[in-house]
Write an enzyme that holds these catalytic residues in place. Sequence first.
Site: not given
Length: 455
Positions: A254, A277
């Site tokens: 993430d 991310h």
Amino acid sequence: MRISNLLACGLLQATAALASTREARDKKVIPSKRPHHPIAPHHPGSPLPASPERTKTCIVQSNGNGTDDSANILKAIKDCNNGGHVVFPKDQKFTIGTALDLTFLKHIDLVKDIQGTIQFTKDTDYWQKNAFYHTFQNATTFFQLGGNDVNVYGGGTLDGNGQVWYDLYAKDIYILRPILFGAIGLHGGRIEDLNFRYSPQWYTLVANSTDVVFSNIDIKGGSVSKNPAKNTDGWDTYRSNNIVIQNSRIDNGDDCVSFKPNSTNIVVQNLWCNGSHGISVGSLGQYVGEVDYVQNIYVYNISMSNASDGARIKVWPGAQSALSGDLQGGGGSGAVSNVTYDTMVLANVDYAIEITQCYGQKNITLCNQFPSNLTISDITIKSFTGKTSSKYEPLIGYLVCSSPTVCKDIRIEDINVRSPKGSNLYACGSIDGIGKQVNCTSGGSKGGNSKMRLV
Ligand SMILES: *[C@@H]1O[C@H](CO)[C@@H](O)[C@H](O)[C@H]1NC(C)=O
Ligand SMILES: *[C@@H]1O[C@H](CO)[C@@H](O)[C@H](O)[C@H]1NC(C)=O
Ligand SMILES: *[C@@H]1O[C@H](CO)[C@@H](O)[C@H](O)[C@H]1NC(C)=O
Ligand SMILES: *[C@@H]1O[C@H](CO)[C@@H](O)[C@H](O)[C@H]1NC(C)=O
Ligand SMILES: *[C@@H]1O[C@H](CO)[C@@H](O)[C@H](O)[C@H]1NC(C)=O
Ligand SMILES: *[C@@H]1O[C@H](CO)[C@@H](O)[C@H](O)[C@H]1NC(C)=O
Ligand SMILES: *[C@@H]1O[C@H](CO)[C@@H](O)[C@H](O)[C@H]1NC(C)=O
Ligand SMILES: *[C@@H]1O[C@H](CO)[C@@H](O)[C@H](O)[C@H]1NC(C)=O
Ligand SMILES: *[C@@H]1O[C@H](CO)[C@@H](O)[C@H](O)[C@H]1NC(C)=O
Ligand SMILES: *[C@@H]1O[C@H](CO)[C@@H](O)[C@H](O)[C@H]1NC(C)=O
Ligand SMILES: CC(=O)N[C@H]1CO[C@H](CO)[C@@H](O)[C@@H]1O
């Protein structure tokens, strides 16, 4: 905690000063030296408060059989608070099965020496009841480390035993998975030379903190079952000021680093991020009635591979929406301003740059109808090189605000990034003059909504 443990621990500590002196003299346990990695090349502005050398040493002994070592740890910390080192000797494995409130720390160094591990137990029922709850995004932490002038270092490992949590989360998205490292109300501190492994959720939450440096942290972990390790952000900063995150390797799933509400004067530099991310501002504006600021951020020299984004700013629109059962929002206010992303090398990244002010809202018409109450301004993104993935070919970026009136002074310069087929197009919307800076394509919502996901 067994009485025998407490006794053993009491005995150990009654002789702690003596034992530590003796051991230090025998050169059996000598605390690692403070690393003191310089904050370079960028600095958030205010100098860090001084951290005087420590003058005593307390050695924590592990039970050595996998039972909870928390009482031993807490006792050593209490004995050496106000001017000491607590040493977790090398090659020993420690087990933590109790939520430790360490917000009383003052002038103390915690030294986890090389080749040793501190592991949190797999007792998901216990941790769900007892981990520290921080309200914001339902975040919970295994422990909370706070106070004044605290250094943690030594080369050892913190292991969150994440697999049981990844598997449990796959069955029930409403369980609360603890964050591995909670710096909560920490004022003045350096966290250096440590390995963070298998966090159930985010690896690090830095909340209500000031003047904290993270340097040379190695983050890694993942699932070996079919259930992915979700929401494993490297760092999330919240209500914190004057923070540095640098010289670290992050292999996660993430955000590599995420600036949550009220993150100010932060430098993030010299990171290697893989599988993430990106380096993200937000999401912001999630809660009606809350005011979120992210200001004076400098992100420098990042290597970003196998990621969904390089630089990312995500802001909820004025209208509320629900992205999923455990994620909904929109309508909050505030500002993102004076944020710089300088020098990023990309490899296999879906979008080099993503700015959205319609986060969580699939209907762009509706987003434009209810522009965000949270403004974006004075943003510089420069000196990016490398290649995107083919995911959004021919797009390499997504720059979509909810209205030009709430999104201005966005400068995108010197971006030498191409898609695998050689394109350099961006989806653009509601940002004045952006077409003069990058090659925009019409159809400003293309691709932007297929990638909605948890923060
Ligand atoms: C584990 O070790 C501690 C300390 O040596 C001891 O007091 C305790 O009885 C042991 N527990 C088990 C289950 O072996
Ligand atoms: C931070 O401080 C605020 C105000 O004192 C408090 O309400 C909150 O619980 C603290 N912790 C976090 C994580 O925000
Ligand atoms: C906490 O989780 C519940 C259930 O998923 C959700 O309804 C609530 O909005 C969350 N709270 C926050 C502050 O995110
Ligand atoms: C950039 O970061 C890398 C680590 O990812 C480091 O090796 C390199 O020295 C840094 N370069 C500059 C110019 O700071
Ligand atoms: C980087 O992440 C990918 C998955 O996205 C993984 O397959 C690869 O092993 C990682 N590389 C390193 C060096 O950790
Ligand atoms: C952020 O800071 C502002 C100004 O100090 C304050 O009004 C607001 O409540 C804070 N927001 C959060 C989420 O802490
Ligand atoms: C903008 O942020 C930088 C750090 O990134 C800081 O040096 C500068 O003073 C900030 N500018 C303003 C006007 O606050
Ligand atoms: C990206 O992931 C692939 C596997 O998916 C891996 O071979 C490659 O090494 C990764 N890149 C980096 C820089 O780790
Ligand atoms: C999007 O929102 C607009 C404006 O409210 C509405 O007219 C339209 O039907 C919505 N589209 C979809 C697909 O829901
Ligand atoms: C737009 O694309 C063309 C063709 O690749 C390129 O020459 C030009 O520099 C690009 N413009 C910008 C602002 O990147
Ligand atoms: C609190 C606040 O300012 N709310 C506003 C958010 O934006 C919507 C539309 O963009 C307004 O209707 C709200 O009043």
